[in-house]
Design an enzyme around this catalytic site. Structure first.
Site, PDB file in Angstrom:
ATOM      1  N   ILE A  70       0.813  -1.220   0.000  1.00 31.60           N
ATOM      2  CA  ILE A  70       0.000   0.000   0.000  1.00 31.60           C
ATOM      3  C   ILE A  70       0.842   1.263   0.000  1.00 31.60           C
ATOM      4  O   ILE A  70       0.317   2.357  -0.178  1.00 31.60           O
ATOM      5  CB  ILE A  70      -0.982   0.044   1.192  1.00 31.60           C
ATOM      6  CG1 ILE A  70      -0.237  -0.105   2.520  1.00 31.60           C
ATOM      7  CG2 ILE A  70      -2.051  -1.022   1.048  1.00 31.60           C
ATOM      8  CD1 ILE A  70      -1.119   0.066   3.747  1.00 31.60           C
ATOM      9  N   GLY A  73       8.378   4.392   0.982  1.00 31.44           N
ATOM     10  CA  GLY A  73       9.043   5.664   1.207  1.00 31.44           C
ATOM     11  C   GLY A  73      10.492   5.444   1.533  1.00 31.44           C
ATOM     12  O   GLY A  73      11.018   4.339   1.402  1.00 31.44           O
ATOM     13  N   ALA A  74      11.146   6.510   1.972  1.00 33.87           N
ATOM     14  CA  ALA A  74      12.584   6.443   2.213  1.00 33.87           C
ATOM     15  C   ALA A  74      12.934   5.463   3.314  1.00 33.87           C
ATOM     16  O   ALA A  74      14.007   4.882   3.317  1.00 33.87           O
ATOM     17  CB  ALA A  74      13.110   7.828   2.576  1.00 33.87           C
ATOM     18  N   GLN A  75      12.010   5.271   4.262  1.00 36.46           N
ATOM     19  CA  GLN A  75      12.357   4.447   5.418  1.00 36.46           C
ATOM     20  C   GLN A  75      11.795   3.041   5.365  1.00 36.46           C
ATOM     21  O   GLN A  75      12.099   2.226   6.227  1.00 36.46           O
ATOM     22  CB  GLN A  75      11.911   5.129   6.708  1.00 36.46           C
ATOM     23  CG  GLN A  75      12.816   4.759   7.885  1.00 36.46           C
ATOM     24  CD  GLN A  75      12.153   4.999   9.215  1.00 36.46           C
ATOM     25  OE1 GLN A  75      11.097   5.590   9.289  1.00 36.46           O
ATOM     26  NE2 GLN A  75      12.770   4.528  10.283  1.00 36.46           N
ATOM     27  N   GLY A  76      10.993   2.732   4.354  1.00 31.44           N
ATOM     28  CA  GLY A  76      10.481   1.379   4.316  1.00 31.44           C
ATOM     29  C   GLY A  76       9.325   1.182   3.368  1.00 31.44           C
ATOM     30  O   GLY A  76       8.876   2.102   2.691  1.00 31.44           O
ATOM     31  N   LYS A  93       5.059  -2.670   8.333  1.00 30.71           N
ATOM     32  CA  LYS A  93       6.102  -1.821   7.759  1.00 30.71           C
ATOM     33  C   LYS A  93       7.453  -2.506   7.917  1.00 30.71           C
ATOM     34  O   LYS A  93       7.873  -2.823   9.030  1.00 30.71           O
ATOM     35  CB  LYS A  93       6.119  -0.463   8.467  1.00 30.71           C
ATOM     36  CG  LYS A  93       7.218   0.486   8.000  1.00 30.71           C
ATOM     37  CD  LYS A  93       7.097   1.800   8.751  1.00 30.71           C
ATOM     38  CE  LYS A  93       8.178   2.776   8.376  1.00 30.71           C
ATOM     39  NZ  LYS A  93       8.045   4.053   9.098  1.00 30.71           N
ATOM     40  N   ASP A 189       7.354  16.907  11.992  1.00 31.02           N
ATOM     41  CA  ASP A 189       7.184  16.385  10.638  1.00 31.02           C
ATOM     42  C   ASP A 189       5.708  16.218  10.300  1.00 31.02           C
ATOM     43  O   ASP A 189       5.335  15.363   9.511  1.00 31.02           O
ATOM     44  CB  ASP A 189       7.912  15.044  10.506  1.00 31.02           C
ATOM     45  CG  ASP A 189       8.127  14.633   9.051  1.00 31.02           C
ATOM     46  OD1 ASP A 189       8.165  15.527   8.183  1.00 31.02           O
ATOM     47  OD2 ASP A 189       8.238  13.429   8.783  1.00 31.02           O
TER      48      ASP A 189
END
Length: 464
Positions: A70, A73-76, A93, A189
């Site tokens: 779904i 991104g940069a982290q997973g 995740k 953020d």
């Protein structure tokens, strides 16, 4: 470098591959093989299976079924799945290369610790954490299991919200932020892509990878959040306090009203110009707080008187007034005027925002005054370690969670109704979605850009 998020409005076809690894030496005799098999049989053989998800392999507990990607991104990478033990849908995740460098490792540790400590209805809940590897030497993958929501705020922003829904969403945002602030955590953020909602109008805040305890002001970096939602004090490198999150909420609220980004800057300079063109050049008292080089630049920019809030947000942009005498365009605009204040000293606080007439119609002491989270690692943001040391710390956290959660639940929370992803309807793309997909990585904390869960969209139902 850009981040590209994947949207799945219909059920994707997955090439599912079940892999059980044995890996025996062909020269070993039969008795040795049997001994090796009995003593070294991997956790993967007993409890886990592997699924190919795009270019990645998810090796997950067998309780998690029907994995569907779904978001990424940069982290997973994030997958929706069905948890056969809890009988509910969840989001899984997989952290992307958590031990690639010290920054990645520190961020992974921070996110894990904070998610384990924070327990509030308006912050995403960590249901489980696991790794398929059985030893520290093998350890390389971390999986976080979280609640699955119906949509992120990017999609909701494009909807025509009435005052009840808009007010209730903002109230929940502020409740979640207050809970973080009560532990000294400034989110920094906040943006539509890391705020998620359910069809019943329930809202939760995601992601704590950029969260930093309030006491580390002397090391503050201006490169922390998606540019459009950055507060002036962050843009100008002034340092920041809790009010930095209030500015972000104001930007999100304004976007709900206008259906477009308020300050779509292409750079820091352009971002500052967009702010002062609409809100006006700040007073000399504010300028005195700036560093000399920044002050020199700001004072030499053209002076702007700014627009009044009735001109920035005319009645025509708001929904029809509610039957409730406090949920009206005039009250919503007044709240915006108190949030979108350049000088953080003059900006409304979270506590005062929760008492604002447009918000306090929903006030519930159990939600607003929930006990603060107990952050057990008091030096969370001051820690500096080698990659191997970070790896060991994270491994201990995961093992500790696995030991405590034999049944798979980290936080004992009731299973919410309607947790399944509603993908039957597709909403128009949000301007904020465009921000995510084209977002440049300024000098962020080495890939500390975004790791938001992008959920499929579902229509908002009634507020409580």
């Amino acid at each position: 470098m850009s981040l590209h998020f994947l949207y799945y409005c219909s059920e994707p076809t997955l090439d599912v591959k079940i892999a059980f690894c044995q890996g025996f030496d062909k020269h070993v005799d039969v008795s040795s093989i049997a001994k090796h098999y009995n003593m070294s049989k991997s956790k993967v053989d007993n409890q886990f299976y592997s699924v190919e998800v795009g270019d990645s392999t998810f090796t997950v507990l067998k309780r998690y079924q029907n994995l569907k990607p779904i978001g990424s991104g940069a982290q997973g990478i994030v997958c929706a799945a069905y948890d056969a033990v809890l009988d509910r849908n969840v989001a899984i995740k997989k952290l992307s290369r958590p031990f690639q460098n010290q920054t990645h490792a520190k961020r992974a540790y921070r996110e894990l610790v904070l998610m384990k400590c924070v327990n509030h209805k308006n912050i995403i809940s960590l249901l489980n954490v696991f790794t398929p590897q059985k030893t520290l030497e093998e350890f390389q993958d971390v999986y976080l299991v979280m609640e699955l929501m119906d949509a992120n705020l990017c999609q909701v922003i494009q909807m025509e919200l009435d005052h009840e829904r808009m007010s209730y969403l903002l109230y929940q945002m502020l409740c979640g932020i207050k809970h973080l602030h009560s532990a000294g955590i400034i989110h920094r953020d906040l943006k539509p892509s890391n705020i998620v909602v359910k069809s019943d109008c329930t809202l939760k805040i995601l992601d704590f990878g950029l969260a930093r305890t309030a006491g580390t002001s002397f090391m503050m970096t201006p490169y922390v959040v998606t540019r459009y939602y950055r507060a002036p004090e962050v843009i100008l490198g002034m340092g920041y306090k809790e009010n930095v999150d209030i500015w972000s909420v104001g930007c999100i609220m304004g976007e709900m009203v206008r259906h477009k980004i308020l300050f779509p800057g292409r750079s820091y300079i352009d971002q500052w110009n967009k702010v002062i063109e609409q809100l006006g050049t700040p007073c000399p008292e504010f300028m005195k707080k700036l560093q000399p080089t920044v002050r020199n630049y700001v004072e030499n920019r053209p002076k702007y008187a700014g627009l009044t809030f009735p001109k920035l947000f005319p009645d025509s942009l708001f929904p029809a007034d509610s039957e409730h005498n406090k949920l009206k365009a005039s009250q919503a605009r007044d709240l915006l005027s108190k949030m979108l204040v350049i000088d953080p000293v003059k900006r409304i606080s979270v506590d005062d925002a929760l008492q604002h007439p447009y918000i306090n119609v929903w006030y519930d002491p159990a939600e607003v005054e929930a006990p603060p989270p107990q952050i057990y690692d008091k030096q969370l943001d001051e820690r500096e370690h080698t990659i191997e040391e970070w790896k060991e710390l994270i491994y201990k956290e995961v093992m500790n969670s696995e030991e405590k959660t034999k049944n798979g639940v980290v936080k004992s929370q009731p299973s919410p109704s309607g947790a399944a992803v509603n993908s039957s309807e597709s909403l128009p793309p949000s301007s904020a979605v465009n921000d995510i997909s084209s977002m440049s990585t300024d000098q962020t904390l080495a890939s500390d850009t975004d790791s938001s869960l992008e959920a499929s969209a579902g229509p908002l139902g009634c507020c409580r």
